[in-house]
Design a protein around this motif. Sequence first.
Motif, short mmCIF file in Angstrom:
data_model
loop_
_atom_site.label_atom_id
_atom_site.label_comp_id
_atom_site.label_asym_id
_atom_site.label_seq_id
_atom_site.Cartn_x
_atom_site.Cartn_y
_atom_site.Cartn_z
N ARG A 27 0.56 -1.33 -0.11
CA ARG A 27 -0.08 -0.06 -0.21
C ARG A 27 0.81 1.26 -0.09
O ARG A 27 2.08 1.07 0.61
CB ARG A 27 -1.00 -0.03 1.12
CG ARG A 27 -0.33 -0.06 2.60
CD ARG A 27 -1.17 -0.14 3.51
NE ARG A 27 -0.40 -0.11 4.73
CZ ARG A 27 -0.88 0.43 5.89
NH1 ARG A 27 -2.31 1.02 6.00
NH2 ARG A 27 -0.07 0.40 7.03
N SER A 28 0.68 2.21 -0.54
CA SER A 28 1.32 3.42 -0.68
C SER A 28 0.73 4.58 0.39
O SER A 28 1.52 5.67 0.30
CB SER A 28 1.28 3.88 -2.18
OG SER A 28 -0.04 4.09 -2.71
N ASP A 29 -0.21 4.48 0.72
CA ASP A 29 -0.78 5.57 1.70
C ASP A 29 -0.42 5.01 3.25
O ASP A 29 -1.23 5.34 4.15
CB ASP A 29 -2.39 5.66 1.50
CG ASP A 29 -3.08 4.08 1.96
OD1 ASP A 29 -2.36 3.27 1.88
OD2 ASP A 29 -4.27 4.05 1.96
N MET A 30 0.88 4.97 3.37
CA MET A 30 1.00 4.58 4.77
C MET A 30 1.58 6.02 5.56
O MET A 30 2.14 6.96 5.07
CB MET A 30 2.38 3.77 5.00
CG MET A 30 2.21 2.31 4.58
SD MET A 30 3.72 1.32 4.84
CE MET A 30 4.15 1.58 6.47
N PRO A 31 0.93 6.22 6.90
CA PRO A 31 1.29 7.48 7.50
C PRO A 31 2.79 7.34 7.90
O PRO A 31 3.23 6.61 7.96
CB PRO A 31 0.58 7.34 8.74
CG PRO A 31 -0.33 6.18 8.63
CD PRO A 31 0.01 5.54 7.56
N ILE A 32 3.28 8.49 8.21
CA ILE A 32 4.85 8.75 8.51
C ILE A 32 5.29 7.87 9.87
O ILE A 32 6.28 7.34 9.86
CB ILE A 32 5.13 10.15 8.44
CG1 ILE A 32 6.89 10.11 8.65
CG2 ILE A 32 4.48 10.91 9.70
CD1 ILE A 32 7.52 9.90 7.26
N TRP A 33 4.39 8.03 10.79
CA TRP A 33 4.46 7.16 12.09
C TRP A 33 4.66 5.74 11.69
O TRP A 33 5.49 5.03 12.48
CB TRP A 33 3.57 7.70 13.12
CG TRP A 33 2.13 7.12 12.66
CD1 TRP A 33 1.19 7.60 12.04
CD2 TRP A 33 1.67 5.73 13.09
NE1 TRP A 33 -0.07 6.70 11.94
CE2 TRP A 33 0.23 5.71 12.79
CE3 TRP A 33 2.07 4.80 13.83
CZ2 TRP A 33 -0.51 4.69 12.95
CZ3 TRP A 33 1.34 3.73 14.00
CH2 TRP A 33 0.01 3.74 13.62
N GLU A 34 3.83 5.14 10.96
CA GLU A 34 4.18 3.57 10.50
C GLU A 34 5.46 3.37 9.93
O GLU A 34 5.78 2.45 9.91
CB GLU A 34 2.98 3.35 9.51
CG GLU A 34 1.75 3.07 10.33
CD GLU A 34 0.62 2.39 9.59
OE1 GLU A 34 0.92 1.85 8.49
OE2 GLU A 34 -0.59 2.31 10.03
N THR A 35 5.85 4.31 8.96
CA THR A 35 7.02 4.17 8.27
C THR A 35 8.37 4.14 9.32
O THR A 35 9.10 3.41 9.22
CB THR A 35 7.24 5.40 7.27
OG1 THR A 35 6.30 5.45 6.21
CG2 THR A 35 8.42 5.04 6.46
N ILE A 36 7.99 5.29 10.36
CA ILE A 36 9.13 5.20 11.31
C ILE A 36 9.25 4.10 11.91
O ILE A 36 10.22 3.46 12.51
CB ILE A 36 9.17 6.61 12.08
CG1 ILE A 36 9.39 7.97 10.99
CG2 ILE A 36 9.96 6.69 13.14
CD1 ILE A 36 9.00 9.20 11.78
#
Length: 71
Positions: A27-36
């Motif tokens: 999925r390409s709509d990941m929030p930045i906090w999930e990425t970190i």
Amino acid sequence: MMTVPQETAIKFFNSLMHGVDVTTIMRSDMPIWETILGTIETFVLGWLFGAFIACCYNCCAKPLRSTELGS
């Protein structure tokens, strides 16, 4: 995922996973906090795996005798 088109990322991860289709789980709509959080988790799991390998190596290594140490 934000640096390349989605089709390119899917082709890359499909080839990385030896043909496993990752289209449904990417999925390409990941929030930045999930990425970190995912990046931190990757480093922690890598460290734990490395510590496990080092522990197994140290526990299973044959101890050197004093004649092998050169003294």
